[in-house]
Write a protein that holds these residues in place. Structure first.
Motif, PDB file in Angstrom:
ATOM      1  N   THR A  49      -3.521  -9.992   6.551  1.00  0.00           N
ATOM      2  CA  THR A  49      -2.296 -10.650   6.894  1.00  0.00           C
ATOM      3  C   THR A  49      -2.184 -11.256   7.499  1.00  0.00           C
ATOM      4  OG1 THR A  49      -3.001  -8.633   8.643  1.00  0.00           O
ATOM      5  CG2 THR A  49      -1.755  -7.707   5.705  1.00  0.00           C
ATOM      6  N   GLN A 185       0.718  -5.393   6.053  1.00  0.00           N
ATOM      7  CA  GLN A 185       0.227  -4.322   5.955  1.00  0.00           C
ATOM      8  C   GLN A 185       0.872  -2.658   6.449  1.00  0.00           C
ATOM      9  OE1 GLN A 185      -3.627  -3.176   8.699  1.00  0.00           O
ATOM     10  NE2 GLN A 185      -4.688  -2.986   6.593  1.00  0.00           N
ATOM     11  N   ILE A 186       0.599  -1.377   5.312  1.00  0.00           N
ATOM     12  CA  ILE A 186       1.415  -0.429   5.220  1.00  0.00           C
ATOM     13  C   ILE A 186       1.066   0.163   6.371  1.00  0.00           C
ATOM     14  CG2 ILE A 186       1.885   1.846   3.956  1.00  0.00           C
ATOM     15  CD1 ILE A 186       1.798   0.184   1.096  1.00  0.00           C
ATOM     16  N   ILE A 196       5.769  -0.510   7.200  1.00  0.00           N
ATOM     17  CA  ILE A 196       4.997  -1.788   7.160  1.00  0.00           C
ATOM     18  C   ILE A 196       4.804  -2.297   8.318  1.00  0.00           C
ATOM     19  CG2 ILE A 196       5.562  -1.834   4.573  1.00  0.00           C
ATOM     20  CD1 ILE A 196       7.384  -4.309   5.245  1.00  0.00           C
ATOM     21  N   ILE A 212       4.859  -3.833  -3.374  1.00  0.00           N
ATOM     22  CA  ILE A 212       3.665  -3.562  -3.098  1.00  0.00           C
ATOM     23  C   ILE A 212       2.467  -3.186  -3.504  1.00  0.00           C
ATOM     24  CG2 ILE A 212       3.079  -0.990  -2.175  1.00  0.00           C
ATOM     25  CD1 ILE A 212       5.228  -0.598  -2.531  1.00  0.00           C
ATOM     26  N   SER A 248       8.491  -3.627  12.810  1.00  0.00           N
ATOM     27  CA  SER A 248       7.694  -3.017  11.421  1.00  0.00           C
ATOM     28  C   SER A 248       9.223  -2.693  11.207  1.00  0.00           C
ATOM     29  CB  SER A 248       7.431  -1.300  12.319  1.00  0.00           C
ATOM     30  OG  SER A 248       8.481  -1.280  13.184  1.00  0.00           O
ATOM     31  N   TYR A 265      -1.029  -2.882   1.432  1.00  0.00           N
ATOM     32  CA  TYR A 265      -0.720  -4.103   1.510  1.00  0.00           C
ATOM     33  C   TYR A 265       1.044  -4.445   0.848  1.00  0.00           C
ATOM     34  CZ  TYR A 265      -5.219  -5.324   3.507  1.00  0.00           C
ATOM     35  OH  TYR A 265      -6.155  -5.903   3.746  1.00  0.00           O
ATOM     36  N   VAL A 266       1.680  -5.370   1.488  1.00  0.00           N
ATOM     37  CA  VAL A 266       3.386  -6.269   0.986  1.00  0.00           C
ATOM     38  C   VAL A 266       3.235  -7.100   1.144  1.00  0.00           C
ATOM     39  CG1 VAL A 266       4.366  -3.652   1.395  1.00  0.00           C
ATOM     40  CG2 VAL A 266       4.339  -5.504   3.245  1.00  0.00           C
TER      41      VAL A 266
END
Length: 410
Positions: A49, A185-186, A196, A212, A248, A265-266
């Motif tokens: 990320t 990132q989650i 996230i 996702i 977030s 991750y997203v």
């Protein structure tokens, strides 16, 4: 008096309890915010990320000096850096490294050599451009290419003058950021909600949808076949953003085939058209449970790369046609100038009409000849910008000489 003293004492105790509760609540809230901030900050250091590297080449120029083109290249690099989406390396910084590491790649105005330079510099993307001056307006064309797969992620052209320059350059920089994949990132996930590490500071808005996914290591047999360590992206679902904070955001599942976990991750685009295209593609994959393997190379082998543009053959035909036009009118200009000179030297009565016709032919052929030369020069500039011409560089140049020449790459 005794009753009043008791009431006062009870009131003081009640007030003390309220103040203690408020202080405890504020302390707990501060601790929770601090914890959330620490989680977000820990996410920032993840290589998946982190901000990606971007190399901005010097723009090719038509109708203006190289120094002016370099100045515009620097300005667009600064605007892109201000989006906080990239670690930008401009052409001046790159040239300082390339002089020592790979001087044969200099000078570089186009994507072909730019990709090789980006690999040496560790950049994931490279941007080239062409800038020209036309009747008081400046026309700028930019192209952004992913080094990994040679995909053109962004291509745009714009016109501006001194009054609109700042706004146009800012708009292009924002468009580049919006058309580049945004990864996060989650932080936390359960059966219904996902938090996230992306927020309004990253451009996320309520209603955005994100893919996702998680990274899977390939098998040892695949590693042996490939010859280097790779990972594969496995899509798990689609997230719909419902709440957005500064650093977030929170969302619910729009679709999922596997529950995600913290640390996965997203992925999305801020540009709505690209976001919709990405989500539509992944939805089809999730509906059929077919997994598409997206190979992510962890090691990059530097090797010559050439990009095939669809309009290259059209450009080649234009160049050859314009060369024929130039040679044809040069022949006519030469012939009419010789004939005109002959009749001027041997002038006699009755040659007026013949002499006027020859001088008219000379003027017309000269206009057509120089027009063909100008068009050919413009095609050469286009070829440099699109990578159809192969530049050669002579480092041992004499004073005042440029030391650069181009040859047709077909």
């Amino acid at each position: 008096m005794g009753n009043e003293g008791k009431r006062s004492e009870v009131g003081m105790r009640f007030l003390a309890i309220i103040l203690a509760s408020l202080l405890f609540g504020a302390s707990a809230l501060h601790a929770e915010e601090k914890k959330a901030t620490e989680v977000v900050q820990s996410v920032i250091g993840d290589p998946e990320t982190a901000r990606s590297g971007l190399l901005v080449l010097q723009f090719a120029a038509t109708g203006m000096t190289d120094s002016a083109a370099r100045a515009y290249s620097t300005m667009i690099a600064q605007n892109v850096a201000n989006t906080n989406r990239f670690i930008v390396t401009d052409h001046e910084q790159a040239e300082q490294v390339m002089v020592k590491e790979a001087p044969n790649l200099l000078p570089c105005f186009e994507i072909g050599c730019g990709i090789q330079m980006a690999k040496i510099l560790g950049a994931e993307r490279v941007m080239s451009g062409h800038i020209s001056l036309d009747r008081g307006f400046i026309e700028l064309k930019v192209k952004l290419v992913n080094v990994m797969d040679n995909e053109i992620e962004f291509e745009e052209s714009t016109r501006f003058d001194d009054n609109t320059m700042d706004r146009r350059l800012y708009s292009i920089a924002q468009a580049i950021a919006m058309n580049t994949p945004l990864r996060g990132q989650i932080i936390r996930a359960n059966e219904t909600l996902v938090v996230i590490g992306l927020g309004s500071n990253d451009g996320v808005r309520v209603g955005d949808r994100m893919v996702i996914y998680k990274n899977l290591s390939v098998s040892s047999e695949q590693m042996t076949a490939i010859g280097q360590g790779n990972t594969r992206r496995a899509n798990l679902g689609i997230l719909s953003i419902t709440k957005v904070g500064g650093q977030s955001s929170e969302g619910t599942y729009f679709q999922k085939i596997e529950a995600p976990h913290a640390g996965e991750y997203v992925l999305t685009y801020l540009d709505k058209r690209k976001q919709i295209s990405l989500i539509s593609y992944v939805r089809k994959e999730l509906d059929t449970h077919l997994r598409h393997a997206f190979e992510v190379e962890k090691e990059v082998i530097i090797q010559p790369i050439s990009l095939l543009d669809q309009d290259k053959n059209t450009w080649i035909r234009k160049v050859r046609h314009m060369e024929q036009e130039r040679d044809w009118w040069q022949m006519w200009m030469t012939g009419t100038s010789i004939a005109t000179g002959y009749y001027l030297v041997n002038y006699k009565n009755g040659d007026e009409i013949r002499l006027m016709a020859l001088m008219g032919g000379l003027s017309y052929s000269a206009i057509e000849y120089f027009g063909a030369k100008a068009n050919l020069k413009q095609l050469v500039q286009e070829g440099k910008f699109k990578g159809y011409l192969e530049p050669t560089f002579n480092p041992n140049i004499s004073k005042g000489a440029l030391g650069i020449r181009y040859q047709l790459n077909f």
